[in-house]
Design a protein around this motif. Structure first.
Motif, PDB file in Angstrom:
ATOM      1  N   ARG A 163      35.475  50.871  51.469  1.00 34.31           N
ATOM      2  CA  ARG A 163      36.080  51.225  50.177  1.00 34.31           C
ATOM      3  C   ARG A 163      37.327  50.392  49.877  1.00 34.31           C
ATOM      4  NH1 ARG A 163      35.575  56.585  48.410  1.00 34.31           N
ATOM      5  NH2 ARG A 163      33.477  57.400  48.816  1.00 34.31           N
ATOM      6  N   GLY A 164      37.975  49.910  50.920  1.00 31.43           N
ATOM      7  CA  GLY A 164      39.192  49.130  50.713  1.00 31.43           C
ATOM      8  C   GLY A 164      39.506  48.312  51.951  1.00 31.43           C
ATOM      9  N   LEU A 165      40.298  47.259  51.771  1.00 29.46           N
ATOM     10  CA  LEU A 165      40.662  46.390  52.883  1.00 29.46           C
ATOM     11  C   LEU A 165      42.125  45.985  52.809  1.00 29.46           C
ATOM     12  CD1 LEU A 165      37.745  43.779  53.198  1.00 29.46           C
ATOM     13  CD2 LEU A 165      38.274  45.654  54.772  1.00 29.46           C
ATOM     14  N   SER A 166      42.717  45.827  53.984  1.00 28.08           N
ATOM     15  CA  SER A 166      44.022  45.184  54.122  1.00 28.08           C
ATOM     16  C   SER A 166      43.780  43.869  54.840  1.00 28.08           C
ATOM     17  CB  SER A 166      44.968  46.073  54.932  1.00 28.08           C
ATOM     18  OG  SER A 166      46.175  45.409  55.192  1.00 28.08           O
ATOM     19  N   VAL A 167      44.182  42.767  54.202  1.00 21.64           N
ATOM     20  CA  VAL A 167      43.830  41.431  54.689  1.00 21.64           C
ATOM     21  C   VAL A 167      45.046  40.523  54.627  1.00 21.64           C
ATOM     22  CG1 VAL A 167      42.384  39.390  54.241  1.00 21.64           C
ATOM     23  CG2 VAL A 167      41.440  41.677  53.905  1.00 21.64           C
ATOM     24  N   VAL A 168      45.182  39.655  55.632  1.00 21.10           N
ATOM     25  CA  VAL A 168      46.139  38.551  55.567  1.00 21.10           C
ATOM     26  C   VAL A 168      45.335  37.285  55.333  1.00 21.10           C
ATOM     27  CG1 VAL A 168      47.862  37.193  56.807  1.00 21.10           C
ATOM     28  CG2 VAL A 168      47.803  39.674  57.084  1.00 21.10           C
ATOM     29  N   THR A 169      45.553  36.612  54.216  1.00 23.08           N
ATOM     30  CA  THR A 169      44.804  35.401  53.899  1.00 23.08           C
ATOM     31  C   THR A 169      45.242  34.249  54.800  1.00 23.08           C
ATOM     32  OG1 THR A 169      46.374  34.478  52.297  1.00 23.08           O
ATOM     33  CG2 THR A 169      44.795  36.129  51.485  1.00 23.08           C
ATOM     34  N   GLY A 170      44.467  33.174  54.763  1.00 17.44           N
ATOM     35  CA  GLY A 170      44.825  31.990  55.526  1.00 17.44           C
ATOM     36  C   GLY A 170      46.133  31.371  55.089  1.00 17.44           C
ATOM     37  N   ALA A 171      46.585  31.670  53.876  1.00 20.01           N
ATOM     38  CA  ALA A 171      47.875  31.189  53.390  1.00 20.01           C
ATOM     39  C   ALA A 171      49.019  32.108  53.793  1.00 20.01           C
ATOM     40  CB  ALA A 171      47.846  31.046  51.864  1.00 20.01           C
ATOM     41  N   GLY A 172      48.703  33.244  54.454  1.00 20.15           N
ATOM     42  CA  GLY A 172      49.748  34.144  54.913  1.00 20.15           C
ATOM     43  C   GLY A 172      50.149  35.208  53.920  1.00 20.15           C
ATOM     44  N   GLU A 173      49.306  35.496  52.925  1.00 19.82           N
ATOM     45  CA  GLU A 173      49.596  36.553  51.957  1.00 19.82           C
ATOM     46  C   GLU A 173      48.893  37.843  52.381  1.00 19.82           C
ATOM     47  OE1 GLU A 173      49.506  34.778  47.666  1.00 19.82           O
ATOM     48  OE2 GLU A 173      47.990  33.741  48.864  1.00 19.82           O
ATOM     49  N   ILE A 174      49.561  38.975  52.214  1.00 19.73           N
ATOM     50  CA  ILE A 174      48.939  40.273  52.481  1.00 19.73           C
ATOM     51  C   ILE A 174      48.289  40.769  51.191  1.00 19.73           C
ATOM     52  CG2 ILE A 174      49.325  42.676  53.112  1.00 19.73           C
ATOM     53  CD1 ILE A 174      51.653  41.772  54.849  1.00 19.73           C
ATOM     54  N   LEU A 175      47.009  41.082  51.262  1.00 21.79           N
ATOM     55  CA  LEU A 175      46.277  41.617  50.121  1.00 21.79           C
ATOM     56  C   LEU A 175      45.805  43.029  50.432  1.00 21.79           C
ATOM     57  CD1 LEU A 175      43.937  38.595  49.173  1.00 21.79           C
ATOM     58  CD2 LEU A 175      46.217  39.131  48.266  1.00 21.79           C
ATOM     59  N   GLN A 176      46.017  43.948  49.501  1.00 20.36           N
ATOM     60  CA  GLN A 176      45.480  45.302  49.582  1.00 20.36           C
ATOM     61  C   GLN A 176      44.349  45.377  48.560  1.00 20.36           C
ATOM     62  OE1 GLN A 176      46.390  47.182  51.971  1.00 20.36           O
ATOM     63  NE2 GLN A 176      48.308  46.213  52.586  1.00 20.36           N
ATOM     64  N   LEU A 177      43.117  45.420  49.032  1.00 21.71           N
ATOM     65  CA  LEU A 177      41.959  45.218  48.164  1.00 21.71           C
ATOM     66  C   LEU A 177      41.232  46.523  47.868  1.00 21.71           C
ATOM     67  CD1 LEU A 177      40.593  41.985  49.896  1.00 21.71           C
ATOM     68  CD2 LEU A 177      42.088  42.148  47.896  1.00 21.71           C
ATOM     69  N   ASN A 178      41.146  46.871  46.624  1.00 24.97           N
ATOM     70  CA  ASN A 178      40.375  47.970  46.044  1.00 24.97           C
ATOM     71  C   ASN A 178      40.974  49.349  46.250  1.00 24.97           C
ATOM     72  OD1 ASN A 178      37.921  48.597  44.477  1.00 24.97           O
ATOM     73  ND2 ASN A 178      37.368  49.808  46.271  1.00 24.97           N
ATOM     74  N   GLY A 179      41.937  49.514  47.145  1.00 23.29           N
ATOM     75  CA  GLY A 179      42.660  50.764  47.256  1.00 23.29           C
ATOM     76  C   GLY A 179      41.823  51.980  47.595  1.00 23.29           C
ATOM     77  N   GLY A 180      40.644  51.800  48.174  1.00 17.78           N
ATOM     78  CA  GLY A 180      39.809  52.933  48.544  1.00 17.78           C
ATOM     79  C   GLY A 180      39.049  53.559  47.391  1.00 17.78           C
ATOM     80  N   LEU A 181      39.085  52.916  46.217  1.00 13.32           N
ATOM     81  CA  LEU A 181      38.433  53.499  45.046  1.00 13.32           C
ATOM     82  C   LEU A 181      36.923  53.366  45.117  1.00 13.32           C
ATOM     83  CD1 LEU A 181      40.817  52.140  42.253  1.00 13.32           C
ATOM     84  CD2 LEU A 181      40.726  54.461  43.179  1.00 13.32           C
ATOM     85  N   LEU A 182      36.232  54.350  44.552  1.00 11.71           N
ATOM     86  CA  LEU A 182      34.782  54.277  44.443  1.00 11.71           C
ATOM     87  C   LEU A 182      34.372  53.447  43.229  1.00 11.71           C
ATOM     88  CD1 LEU A 182      32.166  55.275  45.753  1.00 11.71           C
ATOM     89  CD2 LEU A 182      32.246  57.254  44.231  1.00 11.71           C
ATOM     90  N   LYS A 183      35.161  53.548  42.149  1.00 11.91           N
ATOM     91  CA  LYS A 183      34.872  52.788  40.932  1.00 11.91           C
ATOM     92  C   LYS A 183      36.107  51.980  40.545  1.00 11.91           C
ATOM     93  CE  LYS A 183      32.261  54.762  37.785  1.00 11.91           C
ATOM     94  NZ  LYS A 183      31.761  55.701  36.759  1.00 11.91           N
ATOM     95  N   ASN A 184      35.923  50.689  40.365  1.00 13.14           N
ATOM     96  CA  ASN A 184      37.062  49.817  40.053  1.00 13.14           C
ATOM     97  C   ASN A 184      36.536  48.515  39.474  1.00 13.14           C
ATOM     98  OD1 ASN A 184      39.453  48.418  39.869  1.00 13.14           O
ATOM     99  ND2 ASN A 184      39.706  48.134  42.064  1.00 13.14           N
ATOM    100  N   ASN A 185      36.351  48.476  38.155  1.00 15.45           N
ATOM    101  CA  ASN A 185      35.841  47.282  37.487  1.00 15.45           C
ATOM    102  C   ASN A 185      36.987  46.522  36.830  1.00 15.45           C
ATOM    103  OD1 ASN A 185      33.197  47.474  38.197  1.00 15.45           O
ATOM    104  ND2 ASN A 185      32.531  48.534  36.343  1.00 15.45           N
ATOM    105  N   THR A 186      37.755  45.810  37.644  1.00 11.45           N
ATOM    106  CA  THR A 186      38.899  45.060  37.125  1.00 11.45           C
ATOM    107  C   THR A 186      38.824  43.593  37.555  1.00 11.45           C
ATOM    108  OG1 THR A 186      40.187  45.804  39.049  1.00 11.45           O
ATOM    109  CG2 THR A 186      40.451  47.048  36.994  1.00 11.45           C
ATOM    110  N   GLY A 187      37.641  43.014  37.380  1.00  8.39           N
ATOM    111  CA  GLY A 187      37.489  41.601  37.711  1.00  8.39           C
ATOM    112  C   GLY A 187      36.940  41.395  39.097  1.00  8.39           C
TER     113      GLY A 187
END
Length: 465
Positions: A163-187
């Motif tokens: 439902r969601g992910l916490s990721v450190v990209t190869g460039a060193g940025e922390i991304l919080q992806l989708n926030g655990g939502l079931l529905k999220n149509n924002t691109g």
């Protein structure tokens, strides 16, 4: 390297950075057997922020990182064989917040898969991604490879439960992806780019997982089948009649080795060339329907013998015949092919694949098994005792090109669930077009512009012939 190690210790602490021979040899490989471990160091961050700091240092100093989980992969995706620093996530192993309304749980990347299954059961729920290595694989690695397993026919792949992910990209940025939502149509949903990316775009540090309703106890059948082709009408009959949890297959030579290695009982006295293992939801009506289907298959001559579990312990024991296959065959360092085609294409594919294997491997023993209910077959070629490993691999790799072409002709995949890593890289063009491979390279440059994460894996240096 001494300067790099010193700076890593400043970030992580003295005990979390090692370069001794034992650590390098243990953490530098996964369960693939073709590459020797050759990392320069192993590091153990204990937080997303520490992962970020290590990735940023890698960008600054120019060294490469290989993210590492339980190292149960079979395609070389977690191999560090060129002086990389292994980034082990095993200390990030906490199970966090549970949401009973959403039926989700937050976990760090280093949590062992079996712990998540046990946690779900304690809440009266179910984490359904299941495979032989659940006791040692880690959820971050499962997500990075989009692990499949034995219940895909009912529950889907790992991707379907993230439902969601916490990721450190190869460039060193922390991304919080989708926030655990079931529905999220924002691109664009970057969560799904990370799932299955094998640590080449970002380091998965944590996830929000969905959980399922707890199923009934399983009813398990093992059926002896007259030949490989007969598996298909049996599958179709059961699939049309009731929801399947699993439909597995394995060959007699594989069963014989498992029984001998683990002192198990054969499911029945009759010896068949192939076997189907079927799991269903238990219940009186299911038992009656399953027995009727078994008897009908027996009358048609597709099935030669069979057994139906009478208890939970019997069901578990029957599963051992299938689940112990991979570890049992490891003694012969098998060359593995992890193939998939649409279930509707399986009969024609199996016929051609069997003829190809018989023609190209006349002197090798071949063990078939797999998740035939979702179109995924594992072809294992066993190395003869006394044959040099390099000679064996060279011969198998040449035949894999022909298998790849056959998979391509049937619109299938050269890696159904094991990932690409190093092992399947030479065959990627049989499943992905040159345009797709170039887009993968473009995404790599966006998320990992300096190429510090898991270099050389999946698509690197791949040029279709």
């Amino acid at each position: 390297m001494s300067s790099t190690l010193r700076q890593l210790r400043q970030i992580l602490g003295e005990a979390a950075v090692r370069s001794d021979a034992t650590s390098l040899s243990v953490y530098g490989v996964d369960r693939s057997t073709q590459w020797a471990a050759a990392p320069s160091a192993v590091v153990w961050p204990d937080s997303t922020e520490q992962v970020q700091a290590v990735v940023r240092l890698a960008n600054q100093l120019g060294f490469a990182l290989v993210p590492s989980g339980g190292r149960t992969g079979l395609s070389g995706g977690a191999v560090a064989n060129a002086g990389e620093v292994v980034l082990s996530l095993e200390r990030m192993n906490s199970i966090g917040a549970f949401d009973p309304i959403e039926q989700t749980v937050q976990v760090q990347a280093g949590v062992v898969t079996q712990r998540i299954q046990e946690f779900a059961r304690a809440q009266g729920l179910y984490y359904p991604v299941d495979f032989a290595a659940v006791g040692s694989s880690q959820i971050g690695g499962n997500i990075a490879t989009n692990a499949g397993g034995i219940k895909v026919i009912r529950y889907g792949m790992t991707r379907d439960w993230v439902r969601g992910l916490s990721v450190v990209t190869g460039a060193g940025e922390i991304l919080q992806l989708n926030g655990g939502l079931l529905k999220n149509n924002t691109g664009y949903d970057f969560r799904h780019l990370m799932i299955g990316s094998e640590g080449t775009l970002g380091v998965i540090c944590g996830a929000t997982l969905g959980l399922a309703r707890a199923p009934r106890d399983p009813l398990v059948l093992v059926l002896g089948v007259r030949d490989f082709a007969a598996l298909m009408p049996v599958l179709m009959a059961f699939k049309a009649a009731m929801p399947l949890r699993a439909f597995e297959c394995f060959s007699e030579n594989g069963l014989a080795r498992v029984v001998a290695a683990h002192a198990l009982s054969r499911p029945f006295a009759h010896i068949s060339p192939y076997y189907a293992l079927i799991e269903l939801d238990e219940g009186p009506e299911v038992v009656d329907a399953a027995v009727a289907l078994f008897e009908a298959s027996l009358a048609r001559g597709e099935v030669e013998d069979g057994v139906v579990s009478q208890s939970l312990s019997e069901a578990q024991n029957l599963w051992k015949l299938r689940e112990y296959l991979s570890d049992t065959l490891a003694r012969w360092t098998p060359y593995k092919n992890d193939l998939a085609v649409a279930v509707s294409r399986l009969p024609a594919f199996i016929d051609e694949a069997e003829r190809l294997v018989a023609a190209r491997y006349p002197d090798f023993e071949v063990v078939w098994y797999g998740h035939i209910g979702d179109g995924n077959l594992h072809l294992n070629i066993l190395k003869p005792d006394g044959m040099e490993a390099t000679t064996f691999v060279s011969h198998c790799a040449a035949v894999s090109q022909e298998l790849g072409a056959l998979v391509q002709a049937h619109g299938g995949s050269i890696s159904a669930e094991h990932g690409v890593g190093l092992l399947k890289k030479p065959y990627l063009h049989y499943s992905r077009s040159l345009a797709e491979i170039e887009l993968m390279r473009g995404l790599k440059r966006v998320f990992d512009p300096r190429g510090v994460l898991n270099p050389g894996k999946i698509f690197a240096n791949v040029t279709p012939p």
